[in-house]
Design an enzyme around this catalytic site. Sequence first.
Site, short mmCIF file in Angstrom:
data_model
loop_
_atom_site.label_atom_id
_atom_site.label_comp_id
_atom_site.label_asym_id
_atom_site.label_seq_id
_atom_site.Cartn_x
_atom_site.Cartn_y
_atom_site.Cartn_z
N ILE A 12 84.14 24.15 85.95
CA ILE A 12 85.15 24.74 85.16
C ILE A 12 85.91 23.28 84.65
O ILE A 12 86.18 22.45 85.15
CB ILE A 12 86.61 25.45 86.15
CG1 ILE A 12 86.04 26.47 87.01
CG2 ILE A 12 87.67 25.57 85.22
CD1 ILE A 12 85.68 27.65 86.25
N HIS A 13 85.70 23.64 83.16
CA HIS A 13 86.29 22.29 82.40
C HIS A 13 87.07 22.87 81.25
O HIS A 13 87.76 21.74 80.63
CB HIS A 13 85.21 21.27 82.37
CG HIS A 13 84.24 21.62 80.89
ND1 HIS A 13 83.20 22.56 81.26
CD2 HIS A 13 84.34 21.06 79.98
CE1 HIS A 13 82.62 22.79 80.11
NE2 HIS A 13 83.17 22.04 79.14
N ARG A 14 86.97 23.93 80.63
CA ARG A 14 87.49 24.33 79.31
C ARG A 14 88.78 24.15 79.15
O ARG A 14 89.67 24.61 80.16
CB ARG A 14 86.94 25.58 78.85
CG ARG A 14 85.59 25.76 78.68
CD ARG A 14 85.07 25.44 77.35
NE ARG A 14 83.62 25.54 77.02
CZ ARG A 14 82.98 25.50 75.64
NH1 ARG A 14 83.87 24.91 74.53
NH2 ARG A 14 81.94 25.61 75.70
#
Length: 352
Positions: free
Chosen positions: A202-204
Amino acid sequence: MKIITILGARPQFIKAAPVSRVLREKHTELIVHTGQHYDSNMSDIFFEELNIPKPDYYLRVGSGNHGKQTGEMLEKIEEIVVAENPDYVMVYGDTNSTLAGALVAAKLHVPVIHIEAGLRSFNKKMPEEVNRIMTDHVSEFLFCPTDTAVHNLKNENITHNVFNIGDVMYDAVLYNKELAEEKSTILSEHGLDKKGYHLITIHRAENTDDVQNMNNILEAFSKIEEVKVWPIHPRTKHKLAGYGLDLDSIPNLKVIDPVGYLDMLTLEANALKIVTDSGGVQKEAYFMKVPCVTVREQTEWVETLEEDANILVGTDVGKLLDAVRKEVSPSYRDAFGDGHASEKIVELIEKR
């Protein structure tokens, strides 16, 4: 030919490796690393593992707000392009590094080559969507990974020098998959069984910049009983700390540092399912024939959605849990080319 390649983020290093390998057989390539990803686990290791030549220029721009980061890149890249006077500037994907490189080249009348052109999520709240649209509209060569991407460009009246050559990330996966199986020890290091865990990335910004979204995601993770492995992005780790959100209370969650490309391929290939908001990881899951759950409302990789190979869930807790638990058996068609996109790119540039 003399080509300047602009890179700045993990996915771009992966995409550039097979293209650089072919390009340098006959031509001169200068690599400019903007430093958008500067952590050694997000940058240096990829150059080493993928045998990408060390950057000729390292700009050390680092993180920052979009305007500051892009502005600093514009200034530094312009100096290099003026001094080197290349035949082309090559950019990949949809990062701020991509946009900065394309804008500099276009204003200096140097033709832009955009690899991974034509992708659209149709969500302009995503900075990546703005970057890719603007880059496509100033590019001279547009190399698309799928028929959908070609169609998207046609809808925007971009038809000159548009080619569907397949996906360079597929080239990279095919080239490195056996090497990963041979060299990676990531499973034994963390006591992981093949097909005994879910992989998380998860990074957006649309997720990490929204505390409610991150709360929902963590709540869903806490209800997934199986082992979960999360190579955590530095930005995500920083955001969670700022929100005061605790990962220690989530059962069976292994949070590990970012991993190199070979280790990531191994983690992907051996996962039960992959839960991600990354465009590149969605594709790699498809290439590896591992079911994917995407924590976004849209995806630019619509081909992956066929037969529930990839399921969009947003940040709804119930949808995320249902998708993780759902039994699927996709057939995985060859939607991303034949693994020879890099050769086709170089041949087409040479011909014209």
